[in-house]
Design an enzyme around this catalytic site. Structure first.
Site, PDB file in Angstrom:
ATOM      1  N   GLU A 274      30.059  48.702  35.459  1.00  0.00           N
ATOM      2  CA  GLU A 274      30.960  48.546  35.200  1.00  0.00           C
ATOM      3  C   GLU A 274      31.489  48.533  34.011  1.00  0.00           C
ATOM      4  OE1 GLU A 274      34.785  45.536  37.354  1.00  0.00           O
ATOM      5  OE2 GLU A 274      32.579  44.523  36.265  1.00  0.00           O
TER       6      GLU A 274
ATOM      7  N   ASP B 191      27.783  44.762  37.648  1.00  0.00           N
ATOM      8  CA  ASP B 191      28.983  43.813  37.668  1.00  0.00           C
ATOM      9  C   ASP B 191      29.170  43.736  36.456  1.00  0.00           C
ATOM     10  OD1 ASP B 191      31.302  42.897  39.580  1.00  0.00           O
ATOM     11  OD2 ASP B 191      31.338  40.935  38.029  1.00  0.00           O
TER      12      ASP B 191
HETATM   13  C1  GLC Z   1      34.417  42.727  38.306  1.00  0.00           C
HETATM   14  C2  GLC Z   1      34.407  42.672  40.056  1.00  0.00           C
HETATM   15  C3  GLC Z   1      34.839  41.525  40.495  1.00  0.00           C
HETATM   16  C4  GLC Z   1      35.235  40.405  40.020  1.00  0.00           C
HETATM   17  C5  GLC Z   1      34.514  40.490  38.732  1.00  0.00           C
HETATM   18  C6  GLC Z   1      33.902  38.799  38.326  1.00  0.00           C
HETATM   19  O1  GLC Z   1      35.539  42.811  37.733  1.00  0.00           O
HETATM   20  O2  GLC Z   1      34.560  44.542  39.823  1.00  0.00           O
HETATM   21  O3  GLC Z   1      36.084  42.351  41.043  1.00  0.00           O
HETATM   22  O4  GLC Z   1      36.351  39.097  40.426  1.00  0.00           O
HETATM   23  O5  GLC Z   1      33.523  41.681  38.158  1.00  0.00           O
HETATM   24  O6  GLC Z   1      32.526  38.863  39.197  1.00  0.00           O
END
Ligand code: GLC
Ligand code: MG
Length: 560
Positions: A378, A308
């Site tokens: 991500e 993430d």
């Molecule tokens: C990523 C996740 C999101 C979350 C953020 C903070 O972007 O996809 O849902 O709020 O990280 O952890």
């Protein structure tokens, strides 16, 4: 038993004339004493005596001739040339065969790993299936619905966070990376789920959240009290409650990314909510802690991680202001992430080394056949393809449309649901499907008073609630998400009577049937999932793939 010597028997140490040769009229023997029958030696030797190699060439070879004679024959051109031709032909054939084998091996595509064959299906656990009727989805609920993946022919399931968490960001604020939040179940539930998934040939991918923890995490409490071991686990800097913040950095959710902590008397950095303090990855103990957590779950048998928010992991240590997108904007009006170029808070040098280290950890757990551990990151560098490409270990992974963005039916329009699913499943790469996209679910309307998402509480238009509504399984109460109470943590979309799994399974023209057909097609047509693309015909309305024996030929879209 006697060994009586027979008169005709050949004695050891003697040679006999070749009977076939003796039959030959003008054939001869050679003067070698070994070829003559004893007793006849003297008379015959005169008749057959041959003195020169030329004379030998007159003779025909015979079986049993001695080596010296054989050598004389074998050097004659009529024997030598065909022999050499045959020899070189054999060498050439052998080399060609070896060459062909190597070429075929080199040109054959490698066997695909599990994560390349099946799409990845993202389960948002709060919204997938609620087994205990508290209005929030849970691990047992996911287990109840494993048949859905079998129906879809999907093998890889990514489950968004279910760690113990105060749920300020619905699990992306982790209080304990080694525990399950009671809302979702227990560690036993997790282990049962994983075991059943594995027994069905399904793989489980977890979310891993390295950038931050919850402010309720034990480490944060120890850090704010300046415990010698933990004091640098987070990013702290001097500031005070009333003075301006240390710099102009802003949180992804809006406003300054610095919050003053009264306990420690300093500011800590949080690139997301103030309840999500950023870990300090320049501290080697933090790095080690996070790697140990990866090991913990890999040892439990999870098949991979979705990492993430990785680009936020490191920040510049000089803490200088980030450049404003609009330099004329008054500094006090800089409150959103879109106001700044994030030169000092994202994608810092060293990030990719860290990711490579994690990849190496995955590799060390990938040695048994079929146990490859998957890792995907991500990335939100929309306009900077080069930056995005730096995350890629292989060129063929598609970015996912995930739980932070509107659903396809709501962003592109219901008309495009089929075509986007078709592109997703037919373009090269590993597709990711967010739960509900296989039936074309739409965003829900959430009134201000219904907002759950912290990002939406900062700014209603940024709320991610609309795309997180309960999965629509059937036209039963609460769309079959839970049927024990009337509560669901977010409202169910009113279209659930027609847009649901049960109804669409009966209709061969439905979004679900098309999705499942396309997924089967993708997995059976090598060119589609290997990244080659062959088609027989394509125009504005039709795409025709080469015919495969034994399958009905699809033409899409047939009803969009
Ligand atoms: C990523 C996740 C999101 C979350 C953020 C903070 O972007 O996809 O849902 O709020 O990280 O952890
Ligand atoms: Mg960070």
């Amino acid at each position: 038993m006697s060994f009586k010597k027979e008169p005709d028997a050949m004695e050891l140490g003697e040679c006999t004339r070749n009977p076939g040769y003796q039959d030959e009229e003008d054939g001869g023997s050679v003067s070698d004493s070994n070829t003559a029958v004893p007793g006849e030696k003297e008379e015959d030797s005169a008749a057959v005596k041959l003195d020169s190699a030329e004379e030998y060439t007159q003779l025909k070879p015979y079986a049993g001739m001695p080596k010296e004679v054989l050598l004389l024959y074998s050097s004659q051109a009529r024997y030598r040339v065909p022999r050499e031709i045959l020899f070189w032909l054999t060498v050439a054939c052998t080399l060609t065969l070896v060459g062909l084998t190597i070429t075929v091996i080199a040109l054959s595509p490698r066997c695909l790993s599990w994560w390349q064959v099946s799409p990845v299906y993202q389960v948002y656990p709060r919204s997938f299936k609620d087994s205990d009727g508290d209005g929030v989805g849970d691990l047992k609920g996911i287990q109840e619905k494993l048949d859905h993946f079998e129906y879809l022919n999907i093998k890889s399931i990514w489950i968004s966070p279910f760690y113990r968490s105060p749920m300020k960001d619905f699990g992306y604020d982790v209080e304990d990376f080694r525990d399950i939040d009671p809302l979702f179940g227990t560690m036993e539930d997790f282990e049962e789920l994983l075991a059943e998934m594995h027994s069905k040939g399904l793989k489980l991918i977890m979310d891993f959240i390295p950038n931050h923890t919850s402010d309720r995490h034990r480490w944060f409490n120890l850090s704010r009290t300046r415990d010698p071991h933990y004091k640098d686990y987070y990013v702290w800097t001097d500031c005070n409650a009333s003075a301006p913040k240390p710099n102009n950095w802003v949180s992804v959710f809006g406003n300054s990314s610095w919050t003053y902590d009264e306990v420690r008397g300093q500011c800590y950095l949080h690139q997301f909510l103030k309840e999500q303090p950023d870990l300090n990855f320049r501290n080697e103990h933090v790095r080690k802690e996070m790697t140990d957590i990866i090991h913990f779950w890999l040892k439990k048998g999870v098949d991979g991680f979705r990492m993430d928010a990785v680009k936020h992991i490191l920040e510049a240590t000089h803490l200088r202001d980030e450049p404003q997108v609009d330099p004329n904007k008054p500094p006090e009006s800089i409150t959103t992430e879109w106001d700044l170029y994030h030169d000092y808070t994202t994608s810092q040098v060293g990030l990719h080394d860290l990711l490579r280290e994690w990849r190496a950890e995955m590799d060390s757990y990938s040695r048994e056949p079929g146990r490859y551990r998957f890792m995907v990151t991500e990335s939100y560098d929309y306009h900077e393809v080069d930056k995005t490409m730096m995350y890629y270990g292989t060129p063929l992974v598609k970015e996912s449309w995930n739980h932070d963005r509107p659903r396809i039916a709501s962003s592109a329009g219901q008309t495009y649901v089929r075509v986007i699913n078709m592109l997703l499943l037919t373009l090269p790469g590993t597709p990711t499907t967010y739960y509900g996209e296989e039936i074309g679910m739409e965003n829900i309307n959430v009134t201000d008073s219904q907002i759950q998402d912290p990002a939406g509480k900062y700014n209603a238009s940024a709320s991610r609630d609309p795309e997180r509504s309960p999965m629509q399984w059937s036209d039963d109460l609460n769309a079959g998400f839970n049927n024990k109470t009337n509560t669901t943590w977010l409202p169910v979309h009113p279209d659930y009577r027609t847009v649901n799994v049960e109804v669409q399974m009966q209709d061969e023209d439905s979004v679900l049937s098309q999705y499942s057909f396309l997924n089967d097609l993708r997995q059976s047509h090598l060119p589609l999932h290997r990244g080659w693309f062959c088609y027989v015909h394509a125009d504005a309305t039709c795409l025709r793939l080469p015919q495969r024996a034994g399958r009905t030929q699809p033409s899409f879209p047939h009803s969009a």
